[in-house]
Design a protein around this motif. Structure first.
Motif, short mmCIF file in Angstrom:
data_model
loop_
_atom_site.label_atom_id
_atom_site.label_comp_id
_atom_site.label_asym_id
_atom_site.label_seq_id
_atom_site.Cartn_x
_atom_site.Cartn_y
_atom_site.Cartn_z
N GLY A 46 19.00 -5.19 -19.57
CA GLY A 46 18.90 -6.26 -20.56
C GLY A 46 19.38 -7.60 -20.01
O GLY A 46 18.75 -8.64 -20.21
N LEU A 47 20.50 -7.56 -19.28
CA LEU A 47 21.03 -8.79 -18.68
C LEU A 47 20.09 -9.35 -17.62
O LEU A 47 19.87 -10.56 -17.53
CB LEU A 47 22.41 -8.53 -18.09
CG LEU A 47 23.54 -8.34 -19.08
CD1 LEU A 47 24.80 -7.88 -18.36
CD2 LEU A 47 23.80 -9.59 -19.88
N VAL A 48 19.53 -8.46 -16.80
CA VAL A 48 18.60 -8.91 -15.76
C VAL A 48 17.35 -9.53 -16.39
O VAL A 48 16.86 -10.57 -15.92
CB VAL A 48 18.22 -7.74 -14.82
CG1 VAL A 48 17.04 -8.09 -13.94
CG2 VAL A 48 19.40 -7.34 -13.98
N LEU A 49 16.85 -8.94 -17.45
CA LEU A 49 15.69 -9.51 -18.13
C LEU A 49 16.03 -10.87 -18.74
O LEU A 49 15.21 -11.80 -18.69
CB LEU A 49 15.17 -8.56 -19.21
CG LEU A 49 14.51 -7.28 -18.70
CD1 LEU A 49 14.17 -6.36 -19.86
CD2 LEU A 49 13.28 -7.60 -17.88
N LEU A 50 17.22 -11.00 -19.28
CA LEU A 50 17.66 -12.28 -19.84
C LEU A 50 17.76 -13.34 -18.74
O LEU A 50 17.30 -14.48 -18.92
CB LEU A 50 19.00 -12.11 -20.55
CG LEU A 50 19.57 -13.36 -21.21
CD1 LEU A 50 18.69 -13.78 -22.37
CD2 LEU A 50 20.98 -13.09 -21.68
N VAL A 51 18.33 -12.97 -17.61
CA VAL A 51 18.43 -13.92 -16.48
C VAL A 51 17.03 -14.31 -16.00
O VAL A 51 16.77 -15.48 -15.71
CB VAL A 51 19.26 -13.31 -15.33
CG1 VAL A 51 19.11 -14.11 -14.05
CG2 VAL A 51 20.72 -13.21 -15.73
N ALA A 52 16.12 -13.36 -15.92
CA ALA A 52 14.76 -13.66 -15.48
C ALA A 52 14.06 -14.59 -16.46
O ALA A 52 13.34 -15.52 -16.05
CB ALA A 52 13.96 -12.37 -15.32
N LEU A 53 14.29 -14.38 -17.75
CA LEU A 53 13.68 -15.25 -18.76
C LEU A 53 14.25 -16.66 -18.66
O LEU A 53 13.49 -17.65 -18.69
CB LEU A 53 13.93 -14.67 -20.15
CG LEU A 53 13.38 -15.49 -21.32
CD1 LEU A 53 11.87 -15.56 -21.26
CD2 LEU A 53 13.83 -14.90 -22.64
N VAL A 54 15.56 -16.78 -18.52
CA VAL A 54 16.17 -18.10 -18.38
C VAL A 54 15.67 -18.78 -17.11
O VAL A 54 15.38 -19.97 -17.13
CB VAL A 54 17.73 -17.96 -18.37
CG1 VAL A 54 18.38 -19.26 -17.94
CG2 VAL A 54 18.22 -17.54 -19.75
N ASP A 55 15.55 -18.02 -16.04
CA ASP A 55 15.06 -18.58 -14.78
C ASP A 55 13.62 -19.08 -14.93
O ASP A 55 13.27 -20.13 -14.42
CB ASP A 55 15.16 -17.55 -13.67
CG ASP A 55 14.86 -18.14 -12.32
OD1 ASP A 55 15.34 -19.24 -12.02
OD2 ASP A 55 14.14 -17.48 -11.54
N ARG A 56 12.82 -18.32 -15.61
CA ARG A 56 11.42 -18.72 -15.80
C ARG A 56 11.32 -19.99 -16.66
O ARG A 56 10.56 -20.90 -16.35
CB ARG A 56 10.63 -17.59 -16.46
CG ARG A 56 9.19 -17.97 -16.71
CD ARG A 56 8.41 -16.80 -17.16
NE ARG A 56 8.16 -15.97 -15.98
CZ ARG A 56 7.03 -15.34 -15.78
NH1 ARG A 56 6.06 -15.41 -16.65
NH2 ARG A 56 6.84 -14.61 -14.70
N LEU A 57 12.14 -20.05 -17.72
CA LEU A 57 12.12 -21.24 -18.57
C LEU A 57 12.67 -22.45 -17.81
O LEU A 57 12.18 -23.56 -17.98
CB LEU A 57 12.94 -20.99 -19.83
CG LEU A 57 12.36 -20.00 -20.82
CD1 LEU A 57 13.35 -19.73 -21.95
CD2 LEU A 57 11.04 -20.47 -21.36
N ARG A 58 13.67 -22.25 -16.99
CA ARG A 58 14.27 -23.33 -16.22
C ARG A 58 13.30 -23.85 -15.16
O ARG A 58 13.24 -25.05 -14.92
CB ARG A 58 15.53 -22.81 -15.54
CG ARG A 58 16.36 -23.86 -14.87
CD ARG A 58 17.62 -23.24 -14.32
NE ARG A 58 17.32 -22.34 -13.22
CZ ARG A 58 17.77 -22.50 -12.00
NH1 ARG A 58 18.56 -23.49 -11.71
NH2 ARG A 58 17.45 -21.64 -11.05
N GLY A 59 12.49 -22.98 -14.60
CA GLY A 59 11.55 -23.38 -13.56
C GLY A 59 10.30 -24.04 -14.08
O GLY A 59 9.59 -24.71 -13.35
#
Length: 61
Positions: A46-59
């Motif tokens: 769950g945390l990894v998916l959250l980090v990936a989502l934040v990274d995608r939105l940030r990029g």
């Protein structure tokens, strides 16, 4: 040499590893190390998916 305007990606592997260790330790303390490992794995994913989502939105900015 040109610079990329995109920010460097962030990784969540350490969060996954930490959640596995913490989940297992909590499971051992309660007499269920396997169940603690599974809960830690679920929380870590769950945390990894959250980090990936934040990274995608940030990029995407």
């Amino acid at each position: 040499m040109s610079r990329s305007s995109k920010p460097a990606p962030i990784a969540g592997g350490a969060l996954l590893a930490l959640s596995l260790i913490v989940g297992t330790v909590i499971g051992v303390r309660q007499g269920q190390p396997s169940l603690g490992f599974v809960y830690g794995l679920g929380a870590g994913i769950g945390l990894v998916l959250l980090v990936a989502l934040v990274d995608r939105l940030r990029g995407s900015r």
